[in-house]
Write a protein that holds these residues in place. Sequence first.
Motif, PDB file in Angstrom:
ATOM      1  N   VAL A 135      -2.065  -5.870  -5.469  1.00 29.61           N
ATOM      2  CA  VAL A 135      -2.657  -4.917  -4.526  1.00 29.61           C
ATOM      3  C   VAL A 135      -3.520  -3.880  -5.241  1.00 29.61           C
ATOM      4  O   VAL A 135      -4.722  -3.784  -5.012  1.00 29.61           O
ATOM      5  CB  VAL A 135      -1.558  -4.221  -3.684  1.00 29.61           C
ATOM      6  CG1 VAL A 135      -2.194  -3.163  -2.796  1.00 29.61           C
ATOM      7  CG2 VAL A 135      -0.823  -5.255  -2.844  1.00 29.61           C
ATOM      8  N   TRP A 136      -2.930  -3.107  -6.163  1.00 29.07           N
ATOM      9  CA  TRP A 136      -3.670  -1.964  -6.720  1.00 29.07           C
ATOM     10  C   TRP A 136      -4.799  -2.384  -7.645  1.00 29.07           C
ATOM     11  O   TRP A 136      -5.900  -1.824  -7.593  1.00 29.07           O
ATOM     12  CB  TRP A 136      -2.722  -0.996  -7.429  1.00 29.07           C
ATOM     13  CG  TRP A 136      -1.707  -0.441  -6.473  1.00 29.07           C
ATOM     14  CD1 TRP A 136      -0.353  -0.520  -6.587  1.00 29.07           C
ATOM     15  CD2 TRP A 136      -1.963   0.229  -5.227  1.00 29.07           C
ATOM     16  NE1 TRP A 136       0.259   0.063  -5.487  1.00 29.07           N
ATOM     17  CE2 TRP A 136      -0.710   0.522  -4.642  1.00 29.07           C
ATOM     18  CE3 TRP A 136      -3.118   0.592  -4.538  1.00 29.07           C
ATOM     19  CZ2 TRP A 136      -0.576   1.176  -3.412  1.00 29.07           C
ATOM     20  CZ3 TRP A 136      -2.992   1.241  -3.323  1.00 29.07           C
ATOM     21  CH2 TRP A 136      -1.739   1.524  -2.775  1.00 29.07           C
ATOM     22  N   PHE A 137      -4.558  -3.383  -8.484  1.00 27.07           N
ATOM     23  CA  PHE A 137      -5.616  -3.836  -9.375  1.00 27.07           C
ATOM     24  C   PHE A 137      -6.780  -4.423  -8.570  1.00 27.07           C
ATOM     25  O   PHE A 137      -7.950  -4.099  -8.797  1.00 27.07           O
ATOM     26  CB  PHE A 137      -5.052  -4.874 -10.352  1.00 27.07           C
ATOM     27  CG  PHE A 137      -6.069  -5.443 -11.281  1.00 27.07           C
ATOM     28  CD1 PHE A 137      -6.784  -4.621 -12.131  1.00 27.07           C
ATOM     29  CD2 PHE A 137      -6.315  -6.817 -11.314  1.00 27.07           C
ATOM     30  CE1 PHE A 137      -7.735  -5.147 -12.993  1.00 27.07           C
ATOM     31  CE2 PHE A 137      -7.261  -7.342 -12.162  1.00 27.07           C
ATOM     32  CZ  PHE A 137      -7.970  -6.507 -13.000  1.00 27.07           C
ATOM     33  N   SER A 138      -6.448  -5.267  -7.563  1.00 28.74           N
ATOM     34  CA  SER A 138      -7.495  -5.861  -6.724  1.00 28.74           C
ATOM     35  C   SER A 138      -8.262  -4.777  -5.971  1.00 28.74           C
ATOM     36  O   SER A 138      -9.495  -4.807  -5.880  1.00 28.74           O
ATOM     37  CB  SER A 138      -6.897  -6.852  -5.733  1.00 28.74           C
ATOM     38  OG  SER A 138      -6.117  -7.803  -6.428  1.00 28.74           O
ATOM     39  N   LEU A 139      -7.530  -3.797  -5.433  1.00 28.01           N
ATOM     40  CA  LEU A 139      -8.185  -2.717  -4.692  1.00 28.01           C
ATOM     41  C   LEU A 139      -9.094  -1.898  -5.607  1.00 28.01           C
ATOM     42  O   LEU A 139     -10.177  -1.461  -5.197  1.00 28.01           O
ATOM     43  CB  LEU A 139      -7.137  -1.805  -4.046  1.00 28.01           C
ATOM     44  CG  LEU A 139      -6.699  -2.146  -2.620  1.00 28.01           C
ATOM     45  CD1 LEU A 139      -5.780  -1.074  -2.088  1.00 28.01           C
ATOM     46  CD2 LEU A 139      -7.904  -2.322  -1.700  1.00 28.01           C
ATOM     47  N   ALA A 140      -8.656  -1.693  -6.840  1.00 29.28           N
ATOM     48  CA  ALA A 140      -9.469  -0.921  -7.786  1.00 29.28           C
ATOM     49  C   ALA A 140     -10.788  -1.642  -8.058  1.00 29.28           C
ATOM     50  O   ALA A 140     -11.865  -1.042  -8.017  1.00 29.28           O
ATOM     51  CB  ALA A 140      -8.694  -0.697  -9.088  1.00 29.28           C
ATOM     52  N   VAL A 141     -10.706  -2.951  -8.310  1.00 30.17           N
ATOM     53  CA  VAL A 141     -11.925  -3.734  -8.555  1.00 30.17           C
ATOM     54  C   VAL A 141     -12.830  -3.689  -7.323  1.00 30.17           C
ATOM     55  O   VAL A 141     -14.040  -3.461  -7.415  1.00 30.17           O
ATOM     56  CB  VAL A 141     -11.565  -5.195  -8.913  1.00 30.17           C
ATOM     57  CG1 VAL A 141     -12.802  -6.071  -8.917  1.00 30.17           C
ATOM     58  CG2 VAL A 141     -10.865  -5.245 -10.257  1.00 30.17           C
ATOM     59  N   LEU A 142     -12.220  -3.870  -6.156  1.00 29.93           N
ATOM     60  CA  LEU A 142     -12.987  -3.852  -4.905  1.00 29.93           C
ATOM     61  C   LEU A 142     -13.674  -2.503  -4.712  1.00 29.93           C
ATOM     62  O   LEU A 142     -14.847  -2.426  -4.329  1.00 29.93           O
ATOM     63  CB  LEU A 142     -12.040  -4.147  -3.731  1.00 29.93           C
ATOM     64  CG  LEU A 142     -12.670  -4.186  -2.342  1.00 29.93           C
ATOM     65  CD1 LEU A 142     -13.654  -5.339  -2.243  1.00 29.93           C
ATOM     66  CD2 LEU A 142     -11.602  -4.326  -1.264  1.00 29.93           C
ATOM     67  N   THR A 143     -12.946  -1.421  -4.992  1.00 31.08           N
ATOM     68  CA  THR A 143     -13.505  -0.090  -4.787  1.00 31.08           C
ATOM     69  C   THR A 143     -14.676   0.171  -5.728  1.00 31.08           C
ATOM     70  O   THR A 143     -15.729   0.659  -5.302  1.00 31.08           O
ATOM     71  CB  THR A 143     -12.411   0.980  -5.011  1.00 31.08           C
ATOM     72  OG1 THR A 143     -11.304   0.657  -4.177  1.00 31.08           O
ATOM     73  CG2 THR A 143     -12.922   2.361  -4.650  1.00 31.08           C
ATOM     74  N   VAL A 144     -14.495  -0.162  -7.000  1.00 31.17           N
ATOM     75  CA  VAL A 144     -15.564   0.076  -7.972  1.00 31.17           C
ATOM     76  C   VAL A 144     -16.814  -0.719  -7.606  1.00 31.17           C
ATOM     77  O   VAL A 144     -17.935  -0.194  -7.611  1.00 31.17           O
ATOM     78  CB  VAL A 144     -15.078  -0.281  -9.397  1.00 31.17           C
ATOM     79  CG1 VAL A 144     -16.250  -0.296 -10.368  1.00 31.17           C
ATOM     80  CG2 VAL A 144     -14.022   0.707  -9.850  1.00 31.17           C
ATOM     81  N   THR A 145     -16.646  -1.995  -7.226  1.00 30.56           N
ATOM     82  CA  THR A 145     -17.815  -2.808  -6.903  1.00 30.56           C
ATOM     83  C   THR A 145     -18.441  -2.367  -5.569  1.00 30.56           C
ATOM     84  O   THR A 145     -19.660  -2.421  -5.419  1.00 30.56           O
ATOM     85  CB  THR A 145     -17.455  -4.307  -6.844  1.00 30.56           C
ATOM     86  OG1 THR A 145     -16.277  -4.481  -6.057  1.00 30.56           O
ATOM     87  CG2 THR A 145     -17.196  -4.852  -8.230  1.00 30.56           C
ATOM     88  N   LEU A 146     -17.613  -1.889  -4.634  1.00 32.37           N
ATOM     89  CA  LEU A 146     -18.159  -1.398  -3.362  1.00 32.37           C
ATOM     90  C   LEU A 146     -19.027  -0.160  -3.595  1.00 32.37           C
ATOM     91  O   LEU A 146     -20.150  -0.064  -3.082  1.00 32.37           O
ATOM     92  CB  LEU A 146     -17.015  -1.065  -2.393  1.00 32.37           C
ATOM     93  CG  LEU A 146     -17.423  -0.467  -1.036  1.00 32.37           C
ATOM     94  CD1 LEU A 146     -18.186  -1.484  -0.199  1.00 32.37           C
ATOM     95  CD2 LEU A 146     -16.216   0.036  -0.259  1.00 32.37           C
ATOM     96  N   VAL A 147     -18.513   0.775  -4.396  1.00 33.90           N
ATOM     97  CA  VAL A 147     -19.288   1.985  -4.692  1.00 33.90           C
ATOM     98  C   VAL A 147     -20.572   1.613  -5.443  1.00 33.90           C
ATOM     99  O   VAL A 147     -21.654   2.127  -5.136  1.00 33.90           O
ATOM    100  CB  VAL A 147     -18.430   2.987  -5.506  1.00 33.90           C
ATOM    101  CG1 VAL A 147     -19.284   4.130  -6.025  1.00 33.90           C
ATOM    102  CG2 VAL A 147     -17.302   3.524  -4.640  1.00 33.90           C
ATOM    103  N   GLY A 148     -20.450   0.683  -6.389  1.00 33.64           N
ATOM    104  CA  GLY A 148     -21.635   0.234  -7.133  1.00 33.64           C
ATOM    105  C   GLY A 148     -22.673  -0.392  -6.206  1.00 33.64           C
ATOM    106  O   GLY A 148     -23.872  -0.119  -6.321  1.00 33.64           O
TER     107      GLY A 148
END
Lengths: 109, 220
Positions: free
Chosen positions: B76-89
């Motif tokens: 959950v948290w690792f996947s969400l972190a990757v998703l968040t960083v790429t979404l902001v990018g």
Amino acid sequence: MRRVGGMVWLGWLIAGPTAWAAAFSVAYGLHGLGCELGWPAVNVGPASLQRVAIALPSLAAILLCLVLLARVKATLGPEAGIPRLGLWIGLIATLYTMAPVLVATSCGA
Amino acid sequence: MKCAALATVPLVLAGCGGPLSTLTPSGPIAQDIAWLWWALLAGAAALALMVFVLVALGFGRPREVAEGRWVFGMGVWFSLAVLTVTLVGALWVGERILPHGPALEVQAHARQWSWTFTHPGAQGPTETDGVLHIPAGQPVDVLITSSDVIHSFWVPQLGGKMDAIPGRQNRLRIEASRPGTYEGLCAEFCGLEHAAMRFEVIAHDPAAWPPLPTTEGIRP
Ligand SMILES: [Cu+2]
């Protein structure tokens, strides 16, 4: 604690993702409609009508998920586990889908 | 078997270069898009690596696994972190490449199966077939239209991609850092000759802009 039928349980299970999917589809449609009708230029308080119109379905979906999350344990008892996860998934997915609406340029200009 | 698999690597990597590659950008807008691509690749690679590690663990002898750490920590948290960083990018890049602010305007008109470009000039607009002329080192807005079906204007080294839709005018910003010739293509299947619907973009030295109009179009 009363027993809840299989179909009702299934309804609870898919409620979260369904709320997200419905909010996403409505927001998608309103976005196109708003671009055509010039909503980005209409101000509603601090935001444009375009942002408000796209954000509202998502807010409704988030609210729905919160209400159902508050009731899932009381309704489903020991079988509440997976439906509760589904509601969290719907809630978080809606937050992620709505976030760009608050900051991104609309209608490509 | 291993050799055969390795032999395909250069073939696959060959697709990463050349005049139609988004990974060899020639302007600031295409550069932003290329950065986003690399960021998405890194995120996808990190997630894939996590899955491979889990699969590898599954082949070992049975052991005690910290379920919470894998399910919530990584799942959950690792996947969400990757998703968040790429979404902001993606949002950041998406905003940067939009046509904000003034730019030179040219027109691109698509039809089955060719492109016509119209450029502003001192002696009125100039029209060319299959070749778009722009000045290097400054942003250019391409106003894209179509007379029959949906096409798509794409110069991978200079910017993003934009559909040409009948009855509509779409705007796409491109920019070339240096003078040169860049290749463009129709990026939306539009019929039998779709694959041949190519064009060229010639970026001129800003000092020599605008180029002289001639009877055959624009001479550099
Ligand atoms: Cu085409």
